[in-house]
Design a protein around this motif. Structure first.
Motif, short mmCIF file in Angstrom:
data_model
loop_
_atom_site.label_atom_id
_atom_site.label_comp_id
_atom_site.label_asym_id
_atom_site.label_seq_id
_atom_site.Cartn_x
_atom_site.Cartn_y
_atom_site.Cartn_z
N ARG A 374 48.69 61.61 47.46
CA ARG A 374 47.75 61.33 46.37
C ARG A 374 47.53 59.82 46.30
O ARG A 374 48.49 59.05 46.19
N VAL A 375 46.27 59.42 46.38
CA VAL A 375 45.91 58.00 46.39
C VAL A 375 46.24 57.36 45.05
O VAL A 375 45.98 57.95 43.99
N GLU A 376 46.79 56.16 45.09
CA GLU A 376 47.07 55.42 43.85
C GLU A 376 45.88 54.52 43.53
O GLU A 376 45.45 53.73 44.37
N VAL A 377 45.37 54.65 42.32
CA VAL A 377 44.23 53.85 41.86
C VAL A 377 44.66 53.10 40.60
O VAL A 377 45.31 53.66 39.72
N ALA A 378 44.32 51.83 40.53
CA ALA A 378 44.70 50.99 39.38
C ALA A 378 43.47 50.55 38.60
O ALA A 378 42.44 50.22 39.19
N GLN A 379 43.59 50.58 37.28
CA GLN A 379 42.55 50.10 36.38
C GLN A 379 43.02 48.82 35.70
O GLN A 379 44.23 48.61 35.54
N PHE A 380 42.07 47.99 35.29
CA PHE A 380 42.40 46.76 34.58
C PHE A 380 41.49 46.62 33.36
O PHE A 380 40.30 46.99 33.42
N VAL A 381 42.06 46.08 32.30
CA VAL A 381 41.27 45.84 31.09
C VAL A 381 40.16 44.85 31.40
O VAL A 381 39.02 45.00 30.95
N ASN A 382 40.48 43.82 32.19
CA ASN A 382 39.49 42.81 32.57
C ASN A 382 39.50 42.67 34.09
O ASN A 382 40.16 41.78 34.64
N PRO A 383 38.78 43.53 34.79
CA PRO A 383 38.80 43.45 36.27
C PRO A 383 38.24 42.15 36.80
O PRO A 383 38.61 41.72 37.90
N ASP A 384 37.35 41.48 36.05
CA ASP A 384 36.80 40.21 36.51
C ASP A 384 37.80 39.07 36.38
O ASP A 384 37.53 37.95 36.81
N GLY A 385 38.96 39.39 35.79
CA GLY A 385 40.01 38.37 35.68
C GLY A 385 40.97 38.38 36.86
O GLY A 385 41.90 37.57 36.91
N LEU A 386 40.77 39.30 37.82
CA LEU A 386 41.63 39.33 39.01
C LEU A 386 41.38 38.09 39.86
O LEU A 386 40.27 37.54 39.89
N LYS A 387 42.40 37.69 40.60
CA LYS A 387 42.28 36.53 41.48
C LYS A 387 41.90 37.00 42.88
O LYS A 387 42.63 37.78 43.50
N PRO A 388 40.76 36.54 43.40
CA PRO A 388 40.36 36.96 44.76
C PRO A 388 41.35 36.45 45.80
O PRO A 388 41.78 35.30 45.76
N ASP A 389 41.73 37.35 46.70
CA ASP A 389 42.55 36.97 47.85
C ASP A 389 41.69 37.16 49.09
O ASP A 389 40.57 37.66 49.01
N SER A 390 42.16 36.76 50.21
CA SER A 390 41.38 36.94 51.43
C SER A 390 41.29 38.41 51.82
O SER A 390 42.05 39.24 51.33
N LEU A 391 40.34 38.73 52.67
CA LEU A 391 40.18 40.06 53.25
C LEU A 391 39.83 41.13 52.22
O LEU A 391 40.18 42.29 52.38
N GLY A 392 39.14 40.73 51.16
CA GLY A 392 38.67 41.69 50.18
C GLY A 392 39.71 42.17 49.21
O GLY A 392 39.49 43.17 48.51
N ASN A 393 40.86 41.52 49.14
CA ASN A 393 41.93 41.93 48.22
C ASN A 393 41.93 41.05 46.98
O ASN A 393 41.41 39.94 46.97
N TYR A 394 42.54 41.58 45.92
CA TYR A 394 42.65 40.86 44.65
C TYR A 394 44.09 40.93 44.17
O TYR A 394 44.82 41.88 44.44
N GLU A 395 44.47 39.88 43.43
CA GLU A 395 45.81 39.80 42.86
C GLU A 395 45.72 39.91 41.34
O GLU A 395 44.77 39.42 40.72
N GLN A 396 46.72 40.55 40.76
CA GLN A 396 46.80 40.67 39.31
C GLN A 396 47.09 39.31 38.68
O GLN A 396 47.85 38.51 39.22
N THR A 397 46.46 39.02 37.54
CA THR A 397 46.68 37.76 36.82
C THR A 397 46.90 38.05 35.34
O THR A 397 46.75 39.18 34.88
N VAL A 398 47.24 36.99 34.62
CA VAL A 398 47.38 37.13 33.17
C VAL A 398 46.03 37.51 32.56
O VAL A 398 45.95 38.31 31.62
N ALA A 399 44.96 36.95 33.11
CA ALA A 399 43.62 37.22 32.57
C ALA A 399 43.19 38.66 32.81
O ALA A 399 42.46 39.24 31.99
N SER A 400 43.62 39.26 33.90
CA SER A 400 43.21 40.65 34.20
C SER A 400 44.00 41.66 33.40
O SER A 400 43.53 42.76 33.13
#
Length: 460
Positions: A374-400
């Motif tokens: 079963r695929v794991e999917v994550a939701q965020f209250v503020n997805p635009d607060g994620l920190k962009p990482d290379s290769l299309g990945n994002y990191e969780q932040t205090v803002a997200s």
């Protein structure tokens, strides 16, 4: 603000428009990147402190504005392990690392991405085109229980056979069965001429009953066809089970007798004439005048020691939770609504598919469709607060905010990927505006330079 301040402001404008052009350039460059989220530019004025009468326009600063919550178009790929999210959320992924000795392992840190072009690597792990490994819950193909969480691996191992333990059955028995001898017997099964009585009823108190091969034809003539299906032994051998329903008692208000039926199973695959004996499963099925089953009171009935052609299947549970009724039927035959069993032979993996709930199922050569992960999917209250990482990945932040596991209102679309949400036409429009603003700022600078030269000429 003096002419020197105007010159500084124009410089800030050049820097801001250059920053905007950089984002536009990146968006256009990634217009075909799977799952890419464009980066817009927002401008903020920087005012000098002063009262309202002396306030002047200040310089400008540019900041990136993420669009992680803006979905791109979905496109079909035909690759069964590709997947796209329809709605909010991110796939949870991890990176593979290599130590000094060359040994590979997965990092413990979760990253988040919308890039869903996943496909099995040489070891069976699902990895996307940017090298990120999909995380989820692995399921036991036999029990369906979660065996662990982490990078999802699709195994090509043969699944073991599963013996049949439950037969799910739902049907309507006719009020008046159309047996061969219905005209003379009223559709009821009675004791045979040799004195044997295979019936199980509260009246005769019998708990078991069998029909010998010698009485098989008479039994067939006084019963109607019941459920027939293939079940499986512990080794995965298929066994064809034939059964018949026999009405053994009719309702009688004087004696308090209810309409009663018995279910018999054949001891052989061939059920023509006197070639097989029949075994009563040992349960009287009674029905009220309104056609509702009154006995047994439970929803399951055991079929003990089910044996066909000398092959012992063992105890099988007959699940009647779907309903067993007795209503009038013009055909006089059984109407089957549901008939299935839970066993299967061993099988090898043919293909996989992804359901809208994120369940990755395997289709096996034995016809079984079994959940593997079963695929794991994550939701965020503020997805635009994620920190962009290379290769299309994002990191969780205090803002997200913290990751919240689950699809919520989103769905997973298999054999699809999400395209970049960049609109080329819109980016070209923004590029034209940026170019004009940049040129205008250079004009301000040249004008300020001319004014300063004029001032210097006055001094001379």
């Amino acid at each position: 603000m003096d002419v020197f301040s105007a010159l500084q402001t124009a410089v800030s404008g050049l820097k801001a428009q250059s920053f905007s052009l950089s984002n536009i350039s990146g968006n256009i460059a990634n217009s075909q990147t799977t799952g890419y989220k464009r980066i817009d530019t927002s401008f903020v004025d920087m005012l000098v402190d002063g009262d309202a009468r002396s306030q002047t326009a200040g310089s400008v600063a540019a900041f990136s504005e993420l669009t992680n919550s803006v979905q791109g178009n979905k496109v079909s790929t035909g690759v069964s392990t590709n997947m796209a999210l329809d709605g909010q959320g991110f796939f949870v992924v991890r990176k593979k690392t290599t130590d000094a000795g060359g040994a590979e392992s997965f990092s413990n840190a979760n990253l988040f991405t919308r890039r869903g072009d996943f496909a099995p690597d040489k070891d069976g792990y699902l990895v996307n085109g940017a090298g990120a490994y999909l995380v989820g819950a692995s399921l036991d193909p036999v029990t369906g229980q979660t065996t662990g969480t982490g990078p999802i691996k699709i195994s090509n191992a043969i699944i073991p056979a599963k013996p049949t333990t439950t037969i799910t059955y739902s049907a309507n028995l006719p009020k008046s069965p159309a047996t061969t001898n219905a005209a003379s017997t009223g559709g009821l099964l009675s004791a045979f001429s040799d004195g044997t009585d295979p019936r199980v009823t509260p009246a005769n108190g019998a708990t078991t009953g069998t029909v010998s091969e010698a009485n098989a034809q008479s039994f067939i003539d006084n019963s109607i066809a019941g459920p027939a299906l293939t079940v499986y032994t512990a080794s995965g051998a298929p066994v064809s089970v034939q059964s018949r329903w026999a009405k053994v008692a009719a309702a009688d208000t004087a004696t308090g007798t209810s309409d009663t039926w018995n279910l018999f199973t054949a001891d052989k695959t061939s059920v023509t004439g006197n070639q097989t004996s029949w075994t009563n499963i040992g349960q009287a099925f009674a029905f009220s005048a309104s056609g509702q089953m009154t006995a047994p009171t439970g929803k399951t009935v055991p079929i003990n020691n089910l044996t066909v052609d000398g092959v012992n299947v063992g105890q099988v549970t007959l699940d009647l939770s779907g309903g067993l009724t007795q209503y009038a039927a013009a055909s006089g035959t059984v109407t089957t609504n549901d008939l299935k069993q839970n066993g299967y032979a061993s099988g090898s993996l043919n293909s996989v598919e992804v359901g809208d709930n994120g369940l990755i199922s395997g289709k096996y050569s034995n016809g079984s469709v079994i959940g593997l992960a079963r695929v794991e999917v994550a939701q965020f209250v503020n997805p635009d607060g994620l920190k962009p990482d290379s290769l299309g990945n994002y990191e969780q932040t205090v803002a997200s905010g913290e990751a919240i596991n689950g699809l919520k209102d989103s769905t997973v679309v298999g054999a699809n990927v999400e395209q970049s949400n960049t609109d080329i036409a819109a980016e070209f429009s923004k590029m034209i505006v940026t170019q004009q603003a940049y040129s205008a700022n250079t004009r301000v600078m040249s004008t300020a330079q001319t004014m300063i030269s004029d001032l210097l000429n006055v001094i001379r």
